[in-house]
Design an enzyme around this catalytic site. Structure first.
Site, PDB file in Angstrom:
ATOM      1  N   PRO A   1       0.825  -1.207   0.000  1.00 56.73           N
ATOM      2  CA  PRO A   1       0.000   0.000   0.000  1.00 56.73           C
ATOM      3  C   PRO A   1       0.862   1.262   0.000  1.00 56.73           C
ATOM      4  O   PRO A   1       1.906   1.306   0.629  1.00 56.73           O
ATOM      5  CB  PRO A   1      -0.765  -0.108   1.325  1.00 56.73           C
ATOM      6  CG  PRO A   1       0.191  -0.835   2.224  1.00 56.73           C
ATOM      7  CD  PRO A   1       0.933  -1.813   1.333  1.00 56.73           C
ATOM      8  N   TYR A  30       1.620  11.300  -3.103  1.00 55.42           N
ATOM      9  CA  TYR A  30       1.731  11.866  -4.451  1.00 55.42           C
ATOM     10  C   TYR A  30       1.607  13.398  -4.427  1.00 55.42           C
ATOM     11  O   TYR A  30       1.010  14.007  -5.306  1.00 55.42           O
ATOM     12  CB  TYR A  30       0.697  11.212  -5.395  1.00 55.42           C
ATOM     13  CG  TYR A  30       0.787   9.698  -5.361  1.00 55.42           C
ATOM     14  CD1 TYR A  30       1.927   9.056  -5.840  1.00 55.42           C
ATOM     15  CD2 TYR A  30      -0.226   8.914  -4.804  1.00 55.42           C
ATOM     16  CE1 TYR A  30       2.047   7.670  -5.779  1.00 55.42           C
ATOM     17  CE2 TYR A  30      -0.114   7.523  -4.745  1.00 55.42           C
ATOM     18  CZ  TYR A  30       1.018   6.918  -5.242  1.00 55.42           C
ATOM     19  OH  TYR A  30       1.137   5.549  -5.173  1.00 55.42           O
ATOM     20  N   CYS A  70       2.863  30.062 -14.382  1.00 52.29           N
ATOM     21  CA  CYS A  70       2.399  30.611 -15.659  1.00 52.29           C
ATOM     22  C   CYS A  70       1.870  29.500 -16.557  1.00 52.29           C
ATOM     23  O   CYS A  70       2.486  29.148 -17.573  1.00 52.29           O
ATOM     24  CB  CYS A  70       3.530  31.368 -16.335  1.00 52.29           C
ATOM     25  SG  CYS A  70       4.140  32.682 -15.290  1.00 52.29           S
TER      26      CYS A  70
HETATM   27  C1  LIG Z   1       2.172   2.710  -7.069  1.00 52.84           C
HETATM   28  C2  LIG Z   1       2.310   1.293  -6.698  1.00 52.84           C
HETATM   29  C3  LIG Z   1       1.834   0.823  -5.472  1.00 52.84           C
HETATM   30  C4  LIG Z   1       1.112   1.708  -4.503  1.00 52.84           C
HETATM   31  O1  LIG Z   1      -0.082   2.139  -5.035  1.00 52.84           O
HETATM   32  P1  LIG Z   1      -1.145   2.892  -4.090  1.00 52.84           P
HETATM   33  O2  LIG Z   1      -2.312   3.054  -4.957  1.00 52.84           O
HETATM   34  O3  LIG Z   1      -0.534   4.169  -3.683  1.00 52.84           O
HETATM   35  O4  LIG Z   1      -1.411   1.976  -2.937  1.00 52.84           O
HETATM   36  C5  LIG Z   1       2.030  -0.494  -5.159  1.00 52.84           C
HETATM   37  N1  LIG Z   1       2.681  -1.334  -5.997  1.00 52.84           N
HETATM   38  C6  LIG Z   1       3.157  -0.925  -7.185  1.00 52.84           C
HETATM   39  C7  LIG Z   1       3.877  -1.883  -8.047  1.00 52.84           C
HETATM   40  C8  LIG Z   1       2.991   0.397  -7.571  1.00 52.84           C
HETATM   41  O5  LIG Z   1       3.461   0.798  -8.757  1.00 52.84           O
END
Ligand SMILES: *Cc1c(COP(=O)(O)O)cnc(C)c1O
Length: 427
Positions: free
Chosen positions: A281, A377, A348
């Site tokens: 996660p 993010y 801008c």
């Molecule tokens: C981005 C990503 C995650 C985490 O995704 P979330 O939506 O932020 O939980 C987990 N595994 C992989 C391979 C990812 O690219």
């Protein structure tokens, strides 16, 4: 483990917004704006809730660092027993600096370079997640050259349908660049199983992000389990079943994810396979811990739109302009009244906005705003476009707070640039 369990770390006290035991006004006064704020206890709470939900099976939670890779935040999670998922050599470096043991790190990513693969093997990460046959060849060649056995998992594209996702955050459907295409897995696996430099230790998927329905997980888990049984029958020494990330955060009126249901979908399948569960996660762990503090600089009515111009914009929070994402915004100390406005930054670009056509607290220049659910993010996607230094990051823990990343200086902005040029003659 339903919606009620995860508390929100931002609360109003005596008319102003606080993060845990610290008034946001105090942080803004000392650290300036814009600034990212994170609640340490929100991180801990989410990690613990997920850990408890998965208690029915041996499991490992590898926080997906790309959501927020600040060392100060990683250390909080590591102290909880959380592990790390990295997608670049840079994130691997950060994970090591934050103190994660190599075998607490998974290394994924669709475009690993040779030097990154080598860095992963040299560090001794738990798993390299391989996303193509060509990457398998590169991993095998590097492992052979180093005289080691590379422990890998196959990241598979389960090719499941994800409803209602923004097209940029769906990752596990047919035709996406991520993972080994479903139909190619048997042949890639057969090659890996025949190599003495490769140990096929796991299977991995990641169906998408902000999954408000758990149906894609159910479909993906079934497909991955089918594959696992096939590989086990071929003699693959599988240990890990990695269900990926994607658990959602609450940006607006969403419900918190039903972790009990999540566990119900995954745990029995993994138990039956006799494997250890991994989850990755990102957003779920960090998004709600964060708020972006920004001050109103100007109000400008123009052509029928009421603009609120703030000192943060797409450079601090790219999600609204990149994904058309919604982030709740409120005045830290509301003065009463509501108004429909566009909240825009100083960049801008017409695409520089945080919210459009939003009914929110009425504000005047100087007012402090909190943009919510910005722990994931946010900072990691910050830009220095228009030569605006990156904002600082602040960690709150109870009644204490600390700057975990200082504000970039103007000198920082040019530190990579040569003052005198070292010309090479073309020969
Ligand atoms: C981005 C990503 C995650 C985490 O995704 P979330 O939506 O932020 O939980 C987990 N595994 C992989 C391979 C990812 O690219």
């Amino acid at each position: 483990m339903g919606a009620g369990v995860l508390t929100r770390p931002y609360e109003r006290r005596d008319g102003a917004l606080w993060c845990e035991g610290v008034p946001l006004e105090a942080i803004a006064a000392a650290a300036g704006t814009p600034a990212y704020v994170y609640s340490a206890n929100a991180l801990r709470e989410r990690f613990r809730a997920l850990d408890a939900a998965l208690a029915g099976v041996p499991h490992r939670i590898h926080y997906s660092m790309k959501a927020n890779s600040s060392l100060g935040l990683l250390r909080v999670l590591r102290a909880e027993g959380c592990r790390a998922d990295v997608v670049s050599g840079g994130e691997l470096m950060r994970a090591r600096r934050a103190g994660f043991a190599p075998d607490h790190i998974i290394f994924g990513g669709v475009g690993k370079r040779r030097d990154e693969i080598r860095a992963g093997l040299e560090a001794g990460v738990l798993l390299l997640n391989v996303e193509s046959g060509a990457e398998l060849d590169l991993v095998e060649a590097e492992a052979k050259a180093m005289g080691v056995v590379a422990r890998i998992a196959f990241r598979v594209n389960p090719e499941v349908h994800v409803a209602n996702a923004h097209e940029f955050i769906a990752t596990g459907s047919r035709g996406h660049k991520f993972g080994i295409p479903w139909g190619d897995v048997p042949s890639v696996a057969a090659r890996a199983l025949a190599s003495k430099h490769i140990e096929v230790a796991g299977l991995d998927m990641h169906v998408g992000s902000q999954l408000l329905s758990l149906a894609p997980y159910r479909d993906g888990v079934e497909r991955l389990a089918e594959l696992a049984r096939g590989l086990q029958a071929q003699g693959a020494p599988l240990r890990f079943f990695d269900a990926g990330g994607g658990l959602p955060a609450r940006y607006d009126a969403e419900e918190a994810p039903d972790l009990a249901l999540f566990a119900e979908i995954i745990v029995p399948v993994v138990q039956q396979l006799g494997l250890e569960l991994i989850v990755e996660p990102g957003r779920f762990v960090v998004a709600e811990s964060g708020a972006l503090l920004t001050r109103v600089l100007y109000r400008k009515p123009s052509g029928g739109t009421d603009f609120v111009i703030t000192d943060a914009g797409m450079s601090e929070l790219l999600r609204p302009s990149h994904y058309d994402a919604y982030h709740a915004i409120e005045a830290v100390r509301p003065r009463g009244g509501m108004r429909t406005v566009d909240v825009v930054g100083p960049i801008c670009e017409t695409g520089d906005f945080i919210a459009r056509d939003r009914l929110m607290d009425d504000t005047v220049p100087g007012d402090l705003l909190a943009v919510h659910t910005t722990g994931a993010y946010g900072y990691v996607m910050a830009l220095t476009y228009n030569s605006r230094p990156r904002a600082p990051e602040v960690l709150v823990d109870g009644t204490r707070w600390a700057v975990i990343a200082r504000r970039e200086t103007l000198d920082d902005l040019v530190r990579l640039e040569a003052e005198t040029l070292d010309w090479k003659e073309s020969t």
